[in-house]
Design a protein around this motif. Sequence first.
Motif, PDB file in Angstrom:
ATOM      1  N   GLY A 168       0.816  -1.206   0.000  1.00 16.34           N
ATOM      2  CA  GLY A 168       0.000   0.000   0.000  1.00 16.34           C
ATOM      3  C   GLY A 168       0.849   1.255   0.000  1.00 16.34           C
ATOM      4  N   THR A 169       0.170   2.389  -0.002  1.00 20.06           N
ATOM      5  CA  THR A 169       0.869   3.667  -0.176  1.00 20.06           C
ATOM      6  C   THR A 169       0.553   4.651   0.953  1.00 20.06           C
ATOM      7  N   GLY A 170       0.345   4.120   2.173  1.00 21.33           N
ATOM      8  CA  GLY A 170       0.087   4.971   3.324  1.00 21.33           C
ATOM      9  C   GLY A 170       1.371   5.520   3.920  1.00 21.33           C
ATOM     10  N   GLY A 171       1.216   6.143   5.095  1.00 19.24           N
ATOM     11  CA  GLY A 171       2.318   6.860   5.716  1.00 19.24           C
ATOM     12  C   GLY A 171       3.557   6.005   5.953  1.00 19.24           C
ATOM     13  N   VAL A 172       3.407   4.849   6.590  1.00 21.37           N
ATOM     14  CA  VAL A 172       4.565   4.001   6.913  1.00 21.37           C
ATOM     15  C   VAL A 172       5.225   3.502   5.632  1.00 21.37           C
ATOM     16  N   THR A 190       2.995  -2.385  -3.621  1.00 22.58           N
ATOM     17  CA  THR A 190       1.652  -2.787  -4.018  1.00 22.58           C
ATOM     18  C   THR A 190       0.707  -1.619  -3.757  1.00 22.58           C
ATOM     19  N   SER A 191      -0.373  -1.569  -4.509  1.00 25.56           N
ATOM     20  CA  SER A 191      -1.391  -0.552  -4.279  1.00 25.56           C
ATOM     21  C   SER A 191      -2.694  -1.019  -4.907  1.00 25.56           C
ATOM     22  N   SER A 192      -3.794  -0.487  -4.404  1.00 30.34           N
ATOM     23  CA  SER A 192      -5.101  -0.784  -4.994  1.00 30.34           C
ATOM     24  C   SER A 192      -5.396   0.144  -6.169  1.00 30.34           C
ATOM     25  N   SER A 193      -4.492   1.105  -6.404  1.00 26.09           N
ATOM     26  CA  SER A 193      -4.787   2.149  -7.394  1.00 26.09           C
ATOM     27  C   SER A 193      -3.650   2.261  -8.405  1.00 26.09           C
ATOM     28  N   ALA A 195      -3.256   4.768 -10.377  1.00 27.03           N
ATOM     29  CA  ALA A 195      -2.751   6.150 -10.312  1.00 27.03           C
ATOM     30  C   ALA A 195      -1.678   6.261  -9.215  1.00 27.03           C
ATOM     31  N   LYS A 196      -1.907   5.591  -8.089  1.00 22.31           N
ATOM     32  CA  LYS A 196      -0.902   5.619  -7.015  1.00 22.31           C
ATOM     33  C   LYS A 196       0.352   4.834  -7.412  1.00 22.31           C
ATOM     34  N   ARG A 197       0.174   3.783  -8.206  1.00 20.92           N
ATOM     35  CA  ARG A 197       1.349   3.034  -8.685  1.00 20.92           C
ATOM     36  C   ARG A 197       2.234   3.936  -9.537  1.00 20.92           C
ATOM     37  N   ASN A 210      -0.843  -4.100  -8.624  1.00 25.36           N
ATOM     38  CA  ASN A 210      -2.166  -3.709  -8.137  1.00 25.36           C
ATOM     39  C   ASN A 210      -2.757  -4.925  -7.400  1.00 25.36           C
ATOM     40  N   TYR A 211      -2.840  -4.811  -6.068  1.00 21.27           N
ATOM     41  CA  TYR A 211      -3.274  -5.983  -5.291  1.00 21.27           C
ATOM     42  C   TYR A 211      -4.770  -6.256  -5.422  1.00 21.27           C
ATOM     43  N   ARG A 212      -5.533  -5.316  -6.014  1.00 23.28           N
ATOM     44  CA  ARG A 212      -6.963  -5.566  -6.269  1.00 23.28           C
ATOM     45  C   ARG A 212      -7.127  -6.385  -7.544  1.00 23.28           C
ATOM     46  N   GLY A 259       1.445  -3.752  11.017  1.00 23.73           N
ATOM     47  CA  GLY A 259       0.097  -3.193  10.991  1.00 23.73           C
ATOM     48  C   GLY A 259      -1.039  -4.165  10.903  1.00 23.73           C
ATOM     49  N   VAL A 260      -2.186  -3.532  10.932  1.00 23.12           N
ATOM     50  CA  VAL A 260      -3.448  -4.254  11.061  1.00 23.12           C
ATOM     51  C   VAL A 260      -4.477  -3.738  10.056  1.00 23.12           C
ATOM     52  N   LEU A 261      -4.003  -3.361   8.854  1.00 20.75           N
ATOM     53  CA  LEU A 261      -4.936  -2.791   7.872  1.00 20.75           C
ATOM     54  C   LEU A 261      -6.025  -3.769   7.476  1.00 20.75           C
ATOM     55  N   GLY A 283       8.007  -8.287  15.459  1.00 19.58           N
ATOM     56  CA  GLY A 283       7.046  -7.215  15.704  1.00 19.58           C
ATOM     57  C   GLY A 283       7.763  -5.894  15.832  1.00 19.58           C
ATOM     58  N   ILE A 284       7.113  -4.865  15.299  1.00 14.93           N
ATOM     59  CA  ILE A 284       7.665  -3.509  15.398  1.00 14.93           C
ATOM     60  C   ILE A 284       6.613  -2.641  16.070  1.00 14.93           C
ATOM     61  N   TYR A 285       6.974  -1.941  17.110  1.00 15.33           N
ATOM     62  CA  TYR A 285       6.056  -0.962  17.698  1.00 15.33           C
ATOM     63  C   TYR A 285       6.798   0.376  17.762  1.00 15.33           C
ATOM     64  N   VAL A 286       6.668   1.140  16.715  1.00 13.77           N
ATOM     65  CA  VAL A 286       7.325   2.440  16.530  1.00 13.77           C
ATOM     66  C   VAL A 286       8.813   2.296  16.871  1.00 13.77           C
ATOM     67  N   GLY A 287       9.300   3.010  17.867  1.00 12.06           N
ATOM     68  CA  GLY A 287      10.720   2.943  18.201  1.00 12.06           C
ATOM     69  C   GLY A 287      10.991   3.891  19.345  1.00 12.06           C
TER      70      GLY A 287
HETATM   71  N1  LIG Z   1       3.282  -1.200  14.985  1.00  9.43           N
HETATM   72  C1  LIG Z   1       3.531   0.097  14.820  1.00  9.43           C
HETATM   73  O1  LIG Z   1       4.397   0.673  15.455  1.00  9.43           O
HETATM   74  C2  LIG Z   1       2.739   0.871  13.808  1.00  9.43           C
HETATM   75  C3  LIG Z   1       3.119   2.170  13.500  1.00  9.43           C
HETATM   76  C4  LIG Z   1       2.435   2.845  12.498  1.00  9.43           C
HETATM   77  C5  LIG Z   1       1.386   2.200  11.837  1.00  9.43           C
HETATM   78  N2  LIG Z   1       1.033   0.959  12.203  1.00  9.43           N
HETATM   79  C6  LIG Z   1      -0.028   0.248  11.486  1.00  9.43           C
HETATM   80  O2  LIG Z   1       0.420   0.100  10.154  1.00  9.43           O
HETATM   81  C7  LIG Z   1      -0.693   0.195   9.273  1.00  9.43           C
HETATM   82  C8  LIG Z   1      -0.429   1.333   8.292  1.00  9.43           C
HETATM   83  O3  LIG Z   1      -0.473   2.553   9.004  1.00  9.43           O
HETATM   84  P1  LIG Z   1      -0.413   3.943   8.228  1.00  9.43           P
HETATM   85  O4  LIG Z   1      -0.624   5.002   9.245  1.00  9.43           O
HETATM   86  O5  LIG Z   1       0.748   3.968   7.320  1.00  9.43           O
HETATM   87  O6  LIG Z   1      -1.766   3.796   7.358  1.00  9.43           O
HETATM   88  P2  LIG Z   1      -2.374   4.714   6.245  1.00  9.43           P
HETATM   89  O7  LIG Z   1      -1.509   5.867   5.968  1.00  9.43           O
HETATM   90  O8  LIG Z   1      -3.795   4.982   6.634  1.00  9.43           O
HETATM   91  O9  LIG Z   1      -2.336   3.741   4.981  1.00  9.43           O
HETATM   92  C9  LIG Z   1      -3.486   3.279   4.374  1.00  9.43           C
HETATM   93  C10 LIG Z   1      -3.118   2.647   3.025  1.00  9.43           C
HETATM   94  O10 LIG Z   1      -2.783   1.289   3.203  1.00  9.43           O
HETATM   95  C11 LIG Z   1      -3.120   0.574   2.038  1.00  9.43           C
HETATM   96  N3  LIG Z   1      -3.902  -0.622   2.354  1.00  9.43           N
HETATM   97  C12 LIG Z   1      -5.104  -0.716   2.939  1.00  9.43           C
HETATM   98  N4  LIG Z   1      -5.491  -1.988   3.008  1.00  9.43           N
HETATM   99  C13 LIG Z   1      -4.508  -2.724   2.440  1.00  9.43           C
HETATM  100  C14 LIG Z   1      -4.313  -4.092   2.177  1.00  9.43           C
HETATM  101  N5  LIG Z   1      -5.227  -4.995   2.495  1.00  9.43           N
HETATM  102  N6  LIG Z   1      -3.177  -4.478   1.571  1.00  9.43           N
HETATM  103  C15 LIG Z   1      -2.238  -3.580   1.239  1.00  9.43           C
HETATM  104  N7  LIG Z   1      -2.360  -2.258   1.441  1.00  9.43           N
HETATM  105  C16 LIG Z   1      -3.492  -1.844   2.044  1.00  9.43           C
HETATM  106  C17 LIG Z   1      -3.890   1.484   1.129  1.00  9.43           C
HETATM  107  O11 LIG Z   1      -2.988   1.899   0.102  1.00  9.43           O
HETATM  108  P3  LIG Z   1      -3.446   1.913  -1.438  1.00  9.43           P
HETATM  109  O12 LIG Z   1      -4.497   2.990  -1.520  1.00  9.43           O
HETATM  110  O13 LIG Z   1      -2.207   2.239  -2.180  1.00  9.43           O
HETATM  111  O14 LIG Z   1      -4.001   0.566  -1.761  1.00  9.43           O
HETATM  112  C18 LIG Z   1      -4.257   2.630   2.051  1.00  9.43           C
HETATM  113  O15 LIG Z   1      -4.352   3.855   1.375  1.00  9.43           O
HETATM  114  C19 LIG Z   1      -1.915   0.398  10.164  1.00  9.43           C
HETATM  115  O16 LIG Z   1      -2.513  -0.838  10.429  1.00  9.43           O
HETATM  116  C20 LIG Z   1      -1.349   0.979  11.438  1.00  9.43           C
HETATM  117  O17 LIG Z   1      -2.150   0.700  12.557  1.00  9.43           O
HETATM  118  C21 LIG Z   1       1.681   0.283  13.174  1.00  9.43           C
END
Ligand SMILES: NC(=O)c1ccc[n+]([C@@H]2O[C@H](COP(=O)([O-])OP(=O)(O)OC[C@H]3O[C@@H](n4cnc5c(N)ncnc54)[C@H](OP(=O)(O)O)[C@@H]3O)[C@@H](O)[C@H]2O)c1
Length: 337
Positions: A168-172, A190-193, A195-197, A210-212, A259-261, A283-287
Amino acid sequence: MRCYEFVSSGSAFAVQVVPRPEPTVAAGRVIVRVRAVSLNYRDLIHLRNEAGRNVAGRIPLSDGAGYVVAIGAGVASVKVGDRVAGIFFTDWLGGRFEMKYHPGALGGATADGMMTEYADLAADAVVPIPDHLTYEEAACLPCAGVTAWSALMNHGGLSPDDVVLILGTGGVSIFALQLANAVGCRVIGTSSSDAKRERLRELGCRDSINYRTTPDWEKEVARLTEKRGVDCVVEVGGGGTLGKSMASVAAGGRIALIGVLTGFGPPSDSLFPIVAKNATLNGIYVGSRTDFVAMNAFLAAKAIRPIIDRTFPFDAFAESLEYLATGSHFGKVVLTL
Ligand SMILES: NC(=O)c1ccc[n+]([C@@H]2O[C@H](COP(=O)([O-])OP(=O)(O)OC[C@H]3O[C@@H](n4cnc5c(N)ncnc54)[C@H](OP(=O)(O)O)[C@@H]3O)[C@@H](O)[C@H]2O)c1
């Protein structure tokens, strides 16, 4: 001063702006005028009450940056005017993680966060932000940035020959792409979009799936790596994607479980590939604060700037959270205070 608090809303929570007295500084503490904050998926987990944490009355958000306006007695590490960010676990300064650090996680059930004009923090719970970053960019670092850093650079021990898989293309994930790029690694995304790819490609991620439209994306990872697999998976999906991540990791490779998406449920696949491949699942929990400082030095040396998708004003907090929940963002969603 104005800040936001979580309020109960049925079985979940909402956010509302409330007045609170401006904090006065105590010994060993600092007051930070917060200038920008960023959102994380964690904030949606709190809102939706998915982790069963009672956050009512708490100030939301772990991630904020600003400047110091007051220092308490005995504080020598920072001075008034310093540009700083809060650290995610306010008590985890370095070394191995301990469970006693959980209550200090900013913006959760047990500690007020950064969605406030003035934040009252222990002097050790702030770090200087890199000079080349704006407050908005620095506000992206404490959770998403440090998590990607821990996954790749601490536990990952990344080297330029490594191939990294981001989901995916979120923050992490976008932080992980930027860090891996800076080391010289090949990244597969990977991405569902589509355009994001294309945006991934512009950022240096040559191969993406594209994982979709390609639900068996692990087969495509195998093809792209000539069946070898990847050295490190930045696993933000959780139980629903772990099977494919295990299929994608190379023998002797690493999966950073973050994560837990796909939710908090158990993995639907056998964990045996971890054994068969002699792979590492950690497991990673921030740092820690030490990790954050090390990352900042790297960001400064490589002139890396976080990718901000959209910036909202303070008054549009609820709207910004709704936007994050759509998943249409690429990188980080930020608010300016
Ligand atoms: N353990 C830790 O320390 C820690 C720290 C930070 C975050 N996290 C966890 O890590 C995850 C990501 O956090 P974030 O803040 O980066 O999230 P975010 O910015 O909200 O990212 C969301 C993006 O993830 C992608 N996504 C959603 N479902 C997906 C799937 N089934 N497979 C692949 N990609 C998927 C989508 O990208 P596309 O639109 O490109 O498909 C979506 O736009 C969350 O579960 C969060 O709780 C854990």
